[in-house]
Design a protein around this motif. Structure first.
Motif, PDB file in Angstrom:
ATOM      1  N   THR A 192      43.702  48.699  21.697  1.00  0.00           N
ATOM      2  CA  THR A 192      44.510  47.490  21.719  1.00  0.00           C
ATOM      3  C   THR A 192      44.198  46.578  20.545  1.00  0.00           C
ATOM      4  N   HIS A 193      45.175  45.746  20.182  1.00  0.00           N
ATOM      5  CA  HIS A 193      44.951  44.769  19.114  1.00  0.00           C
ATOM      6  C   HIS A 193      44.348  43.504  19.727  1.00  0.00           C
ATOM      7  N   ALA A 194      43.072  43.404  19.652  1.00  0.00           N
ATOM      8  CA  ALA A 194      42.344  42.293  20.263  1.00  0.00           C
ATOM      9  C   ALA A 194      42.382  41.066  19.345  1.00  0.00           C
ATOM     10  N   HIS A 195      42.585  39.901  19.956  1.00  0.00           N
ATOM     11  CA  HIS A 195      42.481  38.650  19.213  1.00  0.00           C
ATOM     12  C   HIS A 195      41.010  38.321  18.984  1.00  0.00           C
ATOM     13  N   THR A 196      40.646  37.979  17.761  1.00  0.00           N
ATOM     14  CA  THR A 196      39.286  37.494  17.511  1.00  0.00           C
ATOM     15  C   THR A 196      39.177  35.999  17.781  1.00  0.00           C
ATOM     16  N   ILE A 197      40.313  35.314  17.809  1.00  0.00           N
ATOM     17  CA  ILE A 197      40.388  33.937  18.292  1.00  0.00           C
ATOM     18  C   ILE A 197      41.384  33.954  19.437  1.00  0.00           C
ATOM     19  N   SER A 198      40.974  33.495  20.604  1.00  0.00           N
ATOM     20  CA  SER A 198      41.775  33.653  21.809  1.00  0.00           C
ATOM     21  C   SER A 198      43.165  33.030  21.675  1.00  0.00           C
ATOM     22  N   GLN A 199      44.172  33.803  22.047  1.00  0.00           N
ATOM     23  CA  GLN A 199      45.541  33.297  21.981  1.00  0.00           C
ATOM     24  C   GLN A 199      45.767  32.184  22.995  1.00  0.00           C
TER      25      GLN A 199
ATOM     26  N   LYS B  17      38.528  43.966  27.877  1.00  0.00           N
ATOM     27  CA  LYS B  17      38.423  43.089  29.048  1.00  0.00           C
ATOM     28  C   LYS B  17      37.074  42.374  29.117  1.00  0.00           C
ATOM     29  N   MET B  18      36.081  42.872  28.374  1.00  0.00           N
ATOM     30  CA  MET B  18      34.772  42.220  28.420  1.00  0.00           C
ATOM     31  C   MET B  18      34.837  40.788  27.899  1.00  0.00           C
ATOM     32  N   PHE B  19      35.881  40.471  27.102  1.00  0.00           N
ATOM     33  CA  PHE B  19      36.005  39.133  26.533  1.00  0.00           C
ATOM     34  C   PHE B  19      36.798  38.172  27.422  1.00  0.00           C
ATOM     35  N   ALA B  20      37.234  38.633  28.581  1.00  0.00           N
ATOM     36  CA  ALA B  20      38.000  37.781  29.492  1.00  0.00           C
ATOM     37  C   ALA B  20      37.297  36.462  29.821  1.00  0.00           C
ATOM     38  N   PRO B  21      35.962  36.435  29.990  1.00  0.00           N
ATOM     39  CA  PRO B  21      35.299  35.165  30.330  1.00  0.00           C
ATOM     40  C   PRO B  21      35.438  34.066  29.273  1.00  0.00           C
ATOM     41  N   ILE B  22      35.792  34.417  28.026  1.00  0.00           N
ATOM     42  CA  ILE B  22      35.925  33.378  27.004  1.00  0.00           C
ATOM     43  C   ILE B  22      37.383  33.203  26.564  1.00  0.00           C
ATOM     44  N   ASP B  23      38.304  33.756  27.323  1.00  0.00           N
ATOM     45  CA  ASP B  23      39.716  33.668  26.945  1.00  0.00           C
ATOM     46  C   ASP B  23      40.497  32.675  27.800  1.00  0.00           C
ATOM     47  N   TYR B  24      39.825  31.634  28.238  1.00  0.00           N
ATOM     48  CA  TYR B  24      40.537  30.532  28.880  1.00  0.00           C
ATOM     49  C   TYR B  24      39.860  29.228  28.480  1.00  0.00           C
ATOM     50  N   THR B  25      40.514  28.115  28.739  1.00  0.00           N
ATOM     51  CA  THR B  25      40.039  26.821  28.251  1.00  0.00           C
ATOM     52  C   THR B  25      38.974  26.220  29.159  1.00  0.00           C
ATOM     53  N   ASN B  26      38.229  25.287  28.570  1.00  0.00           N
ATOM     54  CA  ASN B  26      37.253  24.468  29.315  1.00  0.00           C
ATOM     55  C   ASN B  26      36.263  25.309  30.109  1.00  0.00           C
TER      56      ASN B  26
ATOM     57  N   PHE C 120      28.009  32.833  24.926  1.00  0.00           N
ATOM     58  CA  PHE C 120      27.636  32.709  23.512  1.00  0.00           C
ATOM     59  C   PHE C 120      27.584  34.093  22.864  1.00  0.00           C
ATOM     60  N   PHE C 121      27.026  35.049  23.584  1.00  0.00           N
ATOM     61  CA  PHE C 121      26.940  36.426  23.082  1.00  0.00           C
ATOM     62  C   PHE C 121      28.335  36.996  22.831  1.00  0.00           C
ATOM     63  N   LEU C 122      29.258  36.771  23.765  1.00  0.00           N
ATOM     64  CA  LEU C 122      30.608  37.321  23.627  1.00  0.00           C
ATOM     65  C   LEU C 122      31.323  36.752  22.409  1.00  0.00           C
ATOM     66  N   TYR C 123      31.163  35.452  22.168  1.00  0.00           N
ATOM     67  CA  TYR C 123      31.767  34.858  20.962  1.00  0.00           C
ATOM     68  C   TYR C 123      31.212  35.535  19.706  1.00  0.00           C
ATOM     69  N   ALA C 124      29.893  35.657  19.646  1.00  0.00           N
ATOM     70  CA  ALA C 124      29.269  36.237  18.453  1.00  0.00           C
ATOM     71  C   ALA C 124      29.624  37.712  18.301  1.00  0.00           C
ATOM     72  N   TYR C 125      29.629  38.450  19.407  1.00  0.00           N
ATOM     73  CA  TYR C 125      29.913  39.887  19.322  1.00  0.00           C
ATOM     74  C   TYR C 125      31.348  40.148  18.884  1.00  0.00           C
ATOM     75  N   ARG C 126      32.286  39.353  19.367  1.00  0.00           N
ATOM     76  CA  ARG C 126      33.679  39.550  18.960  1.00  0.00           C
ATOM     77  C   ARG C 126      33.845  39.269  17.465  1.00  0.00           C
ATOM     78  N   ILE C 127      33.140  38.260  16.970  1.00  0.00           N
ATOM     79  CA  ILE C 127      33.157  37.983  15.530  1.00  0.00           C
ATOM     80  C   ILE C 127      32.575  39.166  14.768  1.00  0.00           C
TER      81      ILE C 127
ATOM     82  N   ILE D 124      31.662  23.483  18.687  1.00  0.00           N
ATOM     83  CA  ILE D 124      31.219  24.191  17.489  1.00  0.00           C
ATOM     84  C   ILE D 124      29.953  24.944  17.857  1.00  0.00           C
ATOM     85  N   ILE D 125      30.016  26.269  17.808  1.00  0.00           N
ATOM     86  CA  ILE D 125      28.906  27.114  18.255  1.00  0.00           C
ATOM     87  C   ILE D 125      28.284  27.827  17.059  1.00  0.00           C
ATOM     88  N   PHE D 126      26.963  27.738  16.959  1.00  0.00           N
ATOM     89  CA  PHE D 126      26.200  28.476  15.957  1.00  0.00           C
ATOM     90  C   PHE D 126      25.323  29.483  16.688  1.00  0.00           C
ATOM     91  N   SER D 127      25.322  30.720  16.227  1.00  0.00           N
ATOM     92  CA  SER D 127      24.439  31.748  16.803  1.00  0.00           C
ATOM     93  C   SER D 127      23.850  32.592  15.689  1.00  0.00           C
TER      94      SER D 127
END
Length: 356
Positions: free
Chosen positions: A68-75, A123-132, A140-147, A263-266
């Motif tokens: 699948t074409h995964a978004h690196t920044i959540s749509q 689907k592993m990135f589902a926890p960071i694909d919604y607001t607030n 934090f790991f999921l953000y860094a790993y997707r990058i 703003i997250i730094f890892s």
């Protein structure tokens, strides 16, 4: 005559390991021949557009056949907040000529997408694909790993396309491109090492390999970024040294929400020596200094960013030109990265501009 003989007996600069006389000397030249160059560019674009879809997740036994074409920044969580009529602007570099444009991209179709996961593992990135969301070590790991995954895929794709094209074309007439790909080959060695660390963390479901910190702004910015790179200058203008273990990569996510921005730094804990002082600097630096630093740092290093049309228009023509100059004039950018004062200049654009 002796000079010509020496050139023919030397190893080819394209990196094939063959002698020049047996390699690029007998291939199609793209220098000074518009038809050959046009054909080369068409093949380059085709290879990019049809590059294989893969899944970088280490557990191959659970991979789906559908890549699948995964978004690196959540749509849904990010892009929809800064888009206008479903459109954001992205910095796009076209082809070997390195032509740059701020290109309108639909957030559903193209913006920030890479084919580097299967439908199951995306689907592993589902926890960071919604607001607030409530942020923790796992997120934090999921953000860094997707990058990281997007960066790894991009470098691998560039190298594979280069290897394919050099079978047919003489690329030695473009020293800048050869140097760029040579550096990519070096970086790929380090990226493979980083991938082992991320893979082990995923398989063991232990995410403590990273150290992360976050600051929040009490308003929504109209851009987003998901990037990793090795910064040359810290927040106080000091040079950062390279690690003996490889590139001391830092992962930065700029995540606007409805009424605030995170703003997250890892970075990997093994790179503690490189970033322990940076962490303290972020804690004690005045907010305006940090934002000025990021306003210069991010465009100098990041291609995986989106700018909302409202922000782009708010800069005006002069601000837009200044952004392009700092971000995509390659000669200027390479010089800027090693010059501390360039990280603290006032610019005619402001990524962190408040827009009511």
């Amino acid at each position: 005559m002796r000079e010509m003989f020496d050139k023919k007996s030397e190893l080819c600069l394209c990196g094939s390991g063959k002698k020049y006389s047996e390699c690029c000397a007998i291939k199609i030249s793209i220098c000074g021949n518009s038809n050959s160059f046009r054909g080369f560019m068409q093949e380059f674009d085709k290879l990019h557009n049809t590059y294989k879809k893969i899944c970088l997740h280490p557990n191959k036994s659970e991979c789906s056949r559908v890549k699948t074409h995964a978004h690196t920044i959540s749509q849904k969580a990010v892009l929809e907040l800064i888009a206008e009529n479903g459109i954001v602007l992205m910095p796009i570099v076209f082809g070997i000529r390195n032509e740059f444009r701020m290109e309108p991209r639909g957030i559903e179709a193209k913006a920030t997408k890479f084919y580097c996961f299967c439908s199951n593992h995306d689907k592993m990135f589902a926890p960071i694909d919604y607001t607030n969301i409530c942020l923790n070590e796992n997120k934090f790991f999921l953000y860094a790993y997707r990058i990281f995954a997007a960066t790894y895929y991009k470098v691998r794709r560039e190298l594979d396309c280069f290897y394919k094209l050099r079978e047919k074309y003489d690329l030695t007439s473009n020293p800048w491109a050869l140097l760029m790909y040579h550096n990519m080959e070096i970086n790929m060695v380090f990226l493979d090492e980083y991938k082992k660390i991320f893979d082990e963390a995923i398989m063991k479901e232990t995410y403590s390999c990273l150290e992360s910190m976050m600051i929040s702004l009490e308003y929504k910015v109209y851009f987003a970024a998901a990037t990793c790179f090795c910064p040359m200058i810290d927040l106080f203008g000091n040079s950062l040294s390279s690690s003996e273990l490889g590139l001391p990569m830092i992962y930065i996510s700029i995540i606007p929400n409805e009424n605030y921005t995170n703003i997250i730094f890892s970075w990997l804990k093994r790179d503690y020596d490189q970033y322990t002082f940076f962490k303290e600097q972020v804690k004690i630096a005045p907010r305006r200094l940090l934002l000025k630093y990021l306003n210069n740092l991010i465009p100098m290093n990041c291609e995986n960013m989106t700018v909302g049309p409202k922000l782009w228009e708010a800069w005006g023509e002069e601000g837009q030109k200044d952004f392009i100059k700092i971000a995509y004039d390659e000669k200027r950018k390479d010089n800027f990265k090693f010059t501390s004062k360039e990280y603290f200049r006032e610019r005619l654009y402001n990524l962190f501009l408040k827009i009511s």
